[in-house]
Design a protein around this motif. Structure first.
Motif, PDB file in Angstrom:
ATOM      1  N   GLU A  71       0.829  -1.208   0.000  1.00 38.53           N
ATOM      2  CA  GLU A  71       0.000   0.000   0.000  1.00 38.53           C
ATOM      3  C   GLU A  71       0.865   1.261   0.000  1.00 38.53           C
ATOM      4  N   ALA A  72       1.964   1.235   0.742  1.00 35.06           N
ATOM      5  CA  ALA A  72       2.857   2.393   0.769  1.00 35.06           C
ATOM      6  C   ALA A  72       3.481   2.627  -0.603  1.00 35.06           C
ATOM      7  N   ALA A  73       3.870   1.539  -1.275  1.00 34.11           N
ATOM      8  CA  ALA A  73       4.459   1.673  -2.609  1.00 34.11           C
ATOM      9  C   ALA A  73       3.452   2.258  -3.595  1.00 34.11           C
ATOM     10  N   GLU A  74       2.216   1.848  -3.485  1.00 35.84           N
ATOM     11  CA  GLU A  74       1.178   2.397  -4.359  1.00 35.84           C
ATOM     12  C   GLU A  74       0.975   3.883  -4.096  1.00 35.84           C
ATOM     13  N   ARG A  75       1.018   4.270  -2.830  1.00 40.24           N
ATOM     14  CA  ARG A  75       0.853   5.694  -2.481  1.00 40.24           C
ATOM     15  C   ARG A  75       2.021   6.517  -3.019  1.00 40.24           C
ATOM     16  N   VAL A  76       3.236   5.998  -2.858  1.00 39.66           N
ATOM     17  CA  VAL A  76       4.413   6.721  -3.356  1.00 39.66           C
ATOM     18  C   VAL A  76       4.370   6.818  -4.878  1.00 39.66           C
ATOM     19  N   LYS A  77       3.970   5.746  -5.531  1.00 41.44           N
ATOM     20  CA  LYS A  77       3.863   5.769  -6.994  1.00 41.44           C
ATOM     21  C   LYS A  77       2.866   6.827  -7.453  1.00 41.44           C
ATOM     22  N   ALA A 126      12.163  -4.078  -1.340  1.00 42.33           N
ATOM     23  CA  ALA A 126      12.758  -4.042  -2.684  1.00 42.33           C
ATOM     24  C   ALA A 126      11.768  -4.548  -3.728  1.00 42.33           C
ATOM     25  N   LYS A 127      11.019  -5.573  -3.380  1.00 36.40           N
ATOM     26  CA  LYS A 127      10.039  -6.135  -4.325  1.00 36.40           C
ATOM     27  C   LYS A 127       9.070  -5.050  -4.811  1.00 36.40           C
ATOM     28  N   TYR A 128       8.568  -4.250  -3.896  1.00 32.93           N
ATOM     29  CA  TYR A 128       7.525  -3.283  -4.258  1.00 32.93           C
ATOM     30  C   TYR A 128       8.070  -1.917  -4.695  1.00 32.93           C
ATOM     31  N   PHE A 129       9.255  -1.555  -4.217  1.00 34.02           N
ATOM     32  CA  PHE A 129       9.767  -0.222  -4.539  1.00 34.02           C
ATOM     33  C   PHE A 129      10.802  -0.208  -5.662  1.00 34.02           C
ATOM     34  N   ALA A 130      11.344  -1.372  -6.033  1.00 39.57           N
ATOM     35  CA  ALA A 130      12.329  -1.394  -7.123  1.00 39.57           C
ATOM     36  C   ALA A 130      11.793  -0.776  -8.414  1.00 39.57           C
ATOM     37  N   PRO A 131      10.536  -1.031  -8.803  1.00 34.80           N
ATOM     38  CA  PRO A 131      10.034  -0.397 -10.030  1.00 34.80           C
ATOM     39  C   PRO A 131      10.088   1.133  -9.986  1.00 34.80           C
ATOM     40  N   LEU A 132       9.928   1.721  -8.795  1.00 36.43           N
ATOM     41  CA  LEU A 132      10.008   3.182  -8.668  1.00 36.43           C
ATOM     42  C   LEU A 132      11.463   3.651  -8.731  1.00 36.43           C
ATOM     43  N   LEU A 133      12.376   2.835  -8.209  1.00 32.74           N
ATOM     44  CA  LEU A 133      13.802   3.165  -8.300  1.00 32.74           C
ATOM     45  C   LEU A 133      14.300   3.050  -9.741  1.00 32.74           C
ATOM     46  N   GLN A 134      13.686   2.177 -10.514  1.00 32.49           N
ATOM     47  CA  GLN A 134      14.056   2.052 -11.927  1.00 32.49           C
ATOM     48  C   GLN A 134      13.577   3.256 -12.739  1.00 32.49           C
TER      49      GLN A 134
END
Length: 263
Positions: A71-77, A126-134
């Motif tokens: 959920e946090a990764a979705e919010r950051v995205k 890393a699983k959820y936030f790596a796509p944002l780091l890319q």
């Protein structure tokens, strides 16, 4: 150039809180996303957000709960679209607050709890936030002129020297040592997979030294005064390393002074 965006996991106290302060002070303009389990109880972090209302965002995230991380990764995205740096700083010495001194102190639940916070949590992050780091702009670290080795983002896992198998001459602290050794393996695995991506993400483990935090406080009497660091000193050293990272340094563990640590 767009402002750098950093996410600090475990930001309510200790090293995590100091990472937030350091980046806000020294990398301006920048945006910091600070995560912690209970934002309402994080008085210092709330105070820092009050000082930087346009630059610091607090996000509720329990690193032991995958749904929280997702959920946090979705919010950051949705709100930011990318990340340039992620630091996993939450750590648990042991649920009892003390490391096991011998085998008779070991319990299955103690090991599981320590591994969940120290190893599983950062890997799921890393699983959820790596796509944002890319999708990052490589605002941290050093970019080489060679296009093939440029990176978009950096993952930093805060490790500990006691997690080094090669350096272990004393034993004890089963849960904590095992969790940090496993975290180092996760860092190595991540560096390989995310090093194949286009763009690349740099992944390293960093040892902050013995820092004056709640985690290490029961053992301060055994630490020489010159080797007990303030959070300000430790994070200053670690940020100096981060700002010099490039793709050639991915997949390794480094001491607070920049020296490479043996696995």
């Amino acid at each position: 150039m767009a402002a750098p965006i950093a996410l600090i996991q475990g930001a309510s106290r200790g090293l995590g809180f100091q990472f937030c302060k350091h980046i806000l002070k020294n990398k301006n303009p920048s945006t910091v996303i600070a995560t912690c389990r209970n934002p309402d109880a994080a008085a210092e972090l709330l105070g820092l957000a009050g000082q930087h209302p346009d630059r610091l965002t607090i996000v509720k995230l329990d690193v032991n709960k995958e749904e929280d991380i997702r959920e946090a990764a979705e919010r950051v995205k949705k709100n930011f679209g990318r990340l340039d740096l992620m630091v996993n700083s939450s750590a648990l010495l042991h649920p009892s607050g003390k490391g096991e001194t011998s085998l008779r102190d070991v319990s299955a639940q103690g090991i599981i709890s320590t591994l969940t916070t120290n190893t599983v949590g950062p890997l799921v992050m890393a699983k959820y936030f790596a796509p944002l780091l890319q999708k990052g702009i490589g605002a941290f670290g050093r970019q080489p002129s060679e296009k093939a080795k440029q990176h978009s983002g950096i993952i930093v896992n805060i490790t500990a020297k006691v997690g080094s198998i090669g350096d272990n001459g004393l034993g004890g602290w089963y849960s904590y040592r095992m969790s940090k050794a496993a975290l180092n393996m996760a860092t190595r695995n991540l560096s390989i997979e995310l090093g194949r991506s286009r763009p690349k993400v740099v992944c390293v483990s960093l040892h902050p030294g013995t820092v004056d935090t709640d985690l290490s406080r029961p053992y301060h009497k055994n630490v020489p005064k010159e080797r007990l660091f303030s959070t300000e000193h430790s994070v200053g050293c670690l940020m100096s390393i981060i700002e010099m990272l490039d793709f050639d340094k991915t997949g390794k563990a480094y001491n607070w002074d920049g020296a490479e640590l043996p696995w």
